[in-house]
Design a protein around this motif. Structure first.
Motif, PDB file in Angstrom:
ATOM      1  N   THR A 144      38.887  36.118  27.088  1.00  0.00           N
ATOM      2  CA  THR A 144      37.880  36.057  28.155  1.00  0.00           C
ATOM      3  C   THR A 144      37.330  34.646  28.292  1.00  0.00           C
ATOM      4  N   GLU A 145      37.199  33.933  27.175  1.00  0.00           N
ATOM      5  CA  GLU A 145      36.722  32.552  27.219  1.00  0.00           C
ATOM      6  C   GLU A 145      37.726  31.629  27.907  1.00  0.00           C
ATOM      7  N   LEU A 146      38.967  32.094  28.045  1.00  0.00           N
ATOM      8  CA  LEU A 146      39.987  31.304  28.722  1.00  0.00           C
ATOM      9  C   LEU A 146      40.007  31.548  30.230  1.00  0.00           C
ATOM     10  N   VAL A 147      39.145  32.437  30.719  1.00  0.00           N
ATOM     11  CA  VAL A 147      39.017  32.628  32.167  1.00  0.00           C
ATOM     12  C   VAL A 147      38.174  31.484  32.724  1.00  0.00           C
ATOM     13  N   GLU A 148      38.596  30.956  33.848  1.00  0.00           N
ATOM     14  CA  GLU A 148      37.912  29.812  34.448  1.00  0.00           C
ATOM     15  C   GLU A 148      36.444  30.129  34.700  1.00  0.00           C
ATOM     16  N   GLN A 149      35.572  29.195  34.367  1.00  0.00           N
ATOM     17  CA  GLN A 149      34.137  29.370  34.582  1.00  0.00           C
ATOM     18  C   GLN A 149      33.854  29.574  36.068  1.00  0.00           C
ATOM     19  N   GLY A 150      32.994  30.546  36.334  1.00  0.00           N
ATOM     20  CA  GLY A 150      32.650  30.842  37.725  1.00  0.00           C
ATOM     21  C   GLY A 150      33.650  31.745  38.416  1.00  0.00           C
ATOM     22  N   ASN A 151      34.594  32.295  37.679  1.00  0.00           N
ATOM     23  CA  ASN A 151      35.588  33.184  38.273  1.00  0.00           C
ATOM     24  C   ASN A 151      34.904  34.390  38.910  1.00  0.00           C
ATOM     25  N   SER A 152      35.138  34.601  40.202  1.00  0.00           N
ATOM     26  CA  SER A 152      34.439  35.650  40.956  1.00  0.00           C
ATOM     27  C   SER A 152      34.827  37.045  40.491  1.00  0.00           C
ATOM     28  N   ILE A 153      36.091  37.241  40.161  1.00  0.00           N
ATOM     29  CA  ILE A 153      36.538  38.570  39.729  1.00  0.00           C
ATOM     30  C   ILE A 153      35.906  38.933  38.395  1.00  0.00           C
ATOM     31  N   LEU A 154      35.830  37.975  37.483  1.00  0.00           N
ATOM     32  CA  LEU A 154      35.207  38.256  36.189  1.00  0.00           C
ATOM     33  C   LEU A 154      33.719  38.546  36.367  1.00  0.00           C
ATOM     34  N   ALA A 155      33.049  37.788  37.233  1.00  0.00           N
ATOM     35  CA  ALA A 155      31.628  38.028  37.482  1.00  0.00           C
ATOM     36  C   ALA A 155      31.410  39.424  38.058  1.00  0.00           C
ATOM     37  N   PHE A 156      32.270  39.825  38.988  1.00  0.00           N
ATOM     38  CA  PHE A 156      32.168  41.163  39.582  1.00  0.00           C
ATOM     39  C   PHE A 156      32.445  42.234  38.535  1.00  0.00           C
ATOM     40  N   THR A 157      33.413  41.972  37.656  1.00  0.00           N
ATOM     41  CA  THR A 157      33.738  42.916  36.582  1.00  0.00           C
ATOM     42  C   THR A 157      32.540  43.129  35.657  1.00  0.00           C
ATOM     43  N   ARG A 158      31.820  42.055  35.361  1.00  0.00           N
ATOM     44  CA  ARG A 158      30.627  42.170  34.518  1.00  0.00           C
ATOM     45  C   ARG A 158      29.584  43.066  35.195  1.00  0.00           C
ATOM     46  N   GLU A 159      29.414  42.911  36.487  1.00  0.00           N
ATOM     47  CA  GLU A 159      28.459  43.731  37.229  1.00  0.00           C
ATOM     48  C   GLU A 159      28.848  45.214  37.167  1.00  0.00           C
ATOM     49  N   ILE A 160      30.129  45.486  37.347  1.00  0.00           N
ATOM     50  CA  ILE A 160      30.622  46.864  37.288  1.00  0.00           C
ATOM     51  C   ILE A 160      30.319  47.485  35.922  1.00  0.00           C
ATOM     52  N   LEU A 161      30.642  46.759  34.874  1.00  0.00           N
ATOM     53  CA  LEU A 161      30.468  47.305  33.521  1.00  0.00           C
ATOM     54  C   LEU A 161      29.001  47.398  33.124  1.00  0.00           C
ATOM     55  N   ASP A 162      28.175  46.468  33.587  1.00  0.00           N
ATOM     56  CA  ASP A 162      26.735  46.564  33.315  1.00  0.00           C
ATOM     57  C   ASP A 162      26.165  47.827  33.937  1.00  0.00           C
ATOM     58  N   ASP A 163      26.621  48.148  35.151  1.00  0.00           N
ATOM     59  CA  ASP A 163      26.170  49.370  35.822  1.00  0.00           C
ATOM     60  C   ASP A 163      26.704  50.602  35.104  1.00  0.00           C
ATOM     61  N   PHE A 164      27.983  50.557  34.742  1.00  0.00           N
ATOM     62  CA  PHE A 164      28.612  51.677  34.037  1.00  0.00           C
ATOM     63  C   PHE A 164      27.940  51.933  32.694  1.00  0.00           C
ATOM     64  N   TRP A 165      27.533  50.868  32.027  1.00  0.00           N
ATOM     65  CA  TRP A 165      26.914  50.953  30.710  1.00  0.00           C
ATOM     66  C   TRP A 165      25.640  51.801  30.742  1.00  0.00           C
ATOM     67  N   GLU A 166      24.971  51.840  31.874  1.00  0.00           N
ATOM     68  CA  GLU A 166      23.716  52.569  32.004  1.00  0.00           C
ATOM     69  C   GLU A 166      23.912  54.039  32.369  1.00  0.00           C
ATOM     70  N   LYS A 167      25.126  54.439  32.682  1.00  0.00           N
ATOM     71  CA  LYS A 167      25.391  55.814  33.100  1.00  0.00           C
ATOM     72  C   LYS A 167      25.399  56.771  31.901  1.00  0.00           C
ATOM     73  N   ASP A 168      24.959  57.993  32.148  1.00  0.00           N
ATOM     74  CA  ASP A 168      24.930  58.999  31.087  1.00  0.00           C
ATOM     75  C   ASP A 168      26.330  59.350  30.592  1.00  0.00           C
TER      76      ASP A 168
END
Length: 219
Positions: A136-160
């Protein structure tokens, strides 16, 4: 002369691809892919077996270069290094004087044994984690897909209904990132070749430098 790369699992596939893409020649004596996989790489399948294989290779008179790659996991770099160091010291009856594990990885020539020994603790010799953190550290900084993936998982993390445990969260992040690419679901090595990771990142350069100085390459 024999050389060995000891890994916990399948790390060698991704890391060997990284070396190849950066133009590093294979270790001397292992240009044949089959010999590379079967003799150079020793996949242990767990940290306890890593230490068993390490002990065997340290005792082999034919082995001149050994590289060990293990995950820090939740144990941390210091704990993982202490465990490996005990195995090395007890097997060779020596004392390794390293206060803090080097952020560039451990490399030392054991003169009495004519042995070059290197240790890299995933992901970066400093933090907890494993190969997925390294990748993951080898993904280019500011990568839009990785940023979107983080948002998805942060939301998923809160689900029951989320059954992810903290140690598995990084694996989910990386593989979801790969699932959202133009060619979804590629293996790590294939994804690296496809350009989904930045092989020129500072962390990649640190690892490649460690690899070059741990092994004798077939230049």
């Amino acid at each position: 002369m024999a050389q060995r790369l000891i890994v916990e699992g399948n790390d060698a596939i991704f890391l060997s691809q990284l070396c190849k893409l950066k133009g590093l020649p294979p270790p001397l004596g292992y240009s044949n892919p089959v010999k590379y996989r079967k003799e150079f790489v020793k996949s242990a399948g767990g940290i306890s077996k890593v230490k068993l294989i390490l002990k065997e290779e340290l005792q082999s008179p034919e082995v001149t270069h050994i590289g060990v790659i293990v995950d820090a996991n939740e144990v941390g770099v210091a704990g993982r290094w202490d465990s490996l160091k005990q195995t090395i010291e007890s097997t060779l009856s020596i004392k390794i004087r390293v206060s803090d594990f080097p952020h560039h990885g451990f490399i030392q020539t054991l003169s009495d044994q004519s042995l070059q020994l290197g240790v890299w603790i995933m992901p970066d010799n400093e933090h907890q984690g494993y190969l997925e953190h390294f990748a993951t550290e080898l993904v280019e900084q500011g990568n839009s897909i990785l940023a979107f993936t983080r948002e998805i998982l942060d939301d998923f993390w809160e689900k029951d209904f989320c059954q992810l445990t903290e140690p598995r969260k990084q694996k989910a992040l990386l593989h979801t990132y790969l699932a959202l690419q133009e060619k979804p679901g590629l293996s790590l090595g294939t994804a690296l070749a496809a350009g989904y990771f930045e092989k020129d990142s500072l962390l990649a350069k640190r690892f490649l430098n460690w690899f070059q100085h741990t092994f004798e390459l077939g230049y």
